[in-house]
Scaffold this active site. Structure first.
Site, PDB file in Angstrom:
ATOM      1  N   VAL A 111       0.854  -1.183   0.000  1.00  0.00           N
ATOM      2  CA  VAL A 111       0.000   0.000   0.000  1.00  0.00           C
ATOM      3  C   VAL A 111       0.890   1.233   0.000  1.00  0.00           C
ATOM      4  CG1 VAL A 111      -1.940  -1.142   1.139  1.00  0.00           C
ATOM      5  CG2 VAL A 111      -0.183  -0.019   2.528  1.00  0.00           C
ATOM      6  N   CYS A 112       0.362   2.311  -0.558  1.00  0.00           N
ATOM      7  CA  CYS A 112       1.095   3.574  -0.688  1.00  0.00           C
ATOM      8  C   CYS A 112       2.370   3.339  -1.504  1.00  0.00           C
ATOM      9  CB  CYS A 112       1.373   4.177   0.682  1.00  0.00           C
ATOM     10  SG  CYS A 112       1.855   5.922   0.634  1.00  0.00           S
TER      11      CYS A 112
END
Length: 334
Positions: A111-112
């Site tokens: 994620v990110c």
């Protein structure tokens, strides 16, 4: 349907961003709550075994470090949670640990900016993936073998990536829905006040018109083309002709809505991309110059200094020194 909880292992890199991690974890918690049984389990690990520091300065206690004997099963999902200064977090121990989990058969996700670390480990080569839009350009320059997309999340089988922010919710609702049904995913979304569940075809960013605050369709089309052609700039006269107007008409539109000429807007967009590559990659100045449509590093440096008041070389040196200074302040405070 699985009879034992499926486990998620979160690898929290130092300076990870809180929102996508919390959104991912809470989706699992709510899945257990709404289903009335424990269908998911999780643990937190980091390069050091005690705690990881979030980008907002808070500390997250860990269940173990990468040096600990952590058994990973084929049904397990390992999620890399990235954030600030991601290139510095792709250390040899982290990359080696991720490669071991891949060999063990675990599903790997990010994620990110965590996608950068998976790519650095060679675990996204030939795969579809995404990353936060702010890091898209630097990622595509650094990892050309990854099939990069601008969607909110990408499910490529044993590789899962989400752009960050609330896109992590959509990725988790997608996974939970596949495993336990759309009704459970909808209940979780309702609990999270997530009123519009996005799928893997939805794009990360707002439309051009919304982002720059204009409602002129032809101007928005020209701006979109500018953003898509930063490496090989298109002349204002060609932009105007392709949009079905004269160069003078295009100039008047830009001055009225954006308070700058098309040429100036184009230059600022190229310099903004160059600045991001400068601060988020190890590309040389000449590589950055070419990637942003400048014929030479000297011309690039001249335009950069006029725009930002400092040279590219000096700004890169200052920005790389800031994380060390910030950690020093945090250490003194603790």
């Amino acid at each position: 349907m699985a009879t034992t909880p499926r486990r998620f292992t979160f690898l929290l890199l130092d300076r990870f961003t809180m929102l996508p991690f919390a959104a991912t974890l809470d989706a699992l918690r709510l899945a257990n709550k709404m289903s009335g049984r424990r269908i998911y389990d999780w643990r937190l690990v980091g390069q050091d075994g005690d705690f990881a520091i979030c980008s907002n300065g808070s500390r997250m206690a860990l269940d173990g470090g990468l040096g600990d004997e952590i058994a990973v099963t084929r049904d397990e999902v390992v999620i890399v949670c990235g954030g600030d200064d991601i290139t510095a977090q792709a250390t040899r121990p982290v990359l080696a640990w991720l490669r071991r989990q891949a060999r063990a058969g675990a599903t790997l996700g990010a994620v990110c900016t965590g996608s950068h670390v998976l790519a650095k480990a060679g675990l996204l080569d030939g795969r579809r993936a995404t990353i936060h839009w702010e890091n898209h350009d630097s990622f595509s320059e650094t990892f050309p073998n990854v099939n990069l997309h601008r969607q909110v999340f990408v499910d490529d089988g044993s590789r899962l990536t989400a752009g960050g922010g609330t896109s992590s919710i959509d990725m988790m609702l997608h996974l939970i829905g596949k495993a336990h049904g759309a009704d459970l995913a909808s209940q979780i979304a309702d609990q999270m006040l997530h009123t519009a569940i996005r799928n893997d075809r939805d794009r990360q960013r707002l439309s051009i018109a919304t982002r720059i605050g204009i409602r002129h369709p032809r101007l928005a089309t020209v701006v979109e083309r500018i953003e898509a052609n930063l490496e090989t700039p298109v002349s204002p006269s060609q932009l105007a002709a392709d949009a079905g107007m004269s160069t003078r008409q295009l100039e008047r539109l830009f001055m009225r809505y954006l308070n700058r000429s098309p040429k100036r807007y184009y230059l600022e967009a190229r310099l903004a991309r160059a600045r991001h590559l400068l601060l988020n990659t190890d590309l040389s100045l000449i590589e950055i110059a070419i990637a942003c449509g400048f014929a030479s590093s000297s011309h690039f440096s001249k335009c950069y200094r006029e725009r930002y008041g400092t040279s590219p070389y000096r700004e890169r040196g200052v920005q790389k020194a800031l994380p060390a200074l910030e950690w020093g302040v945090l250490a003194l405070a603790s």
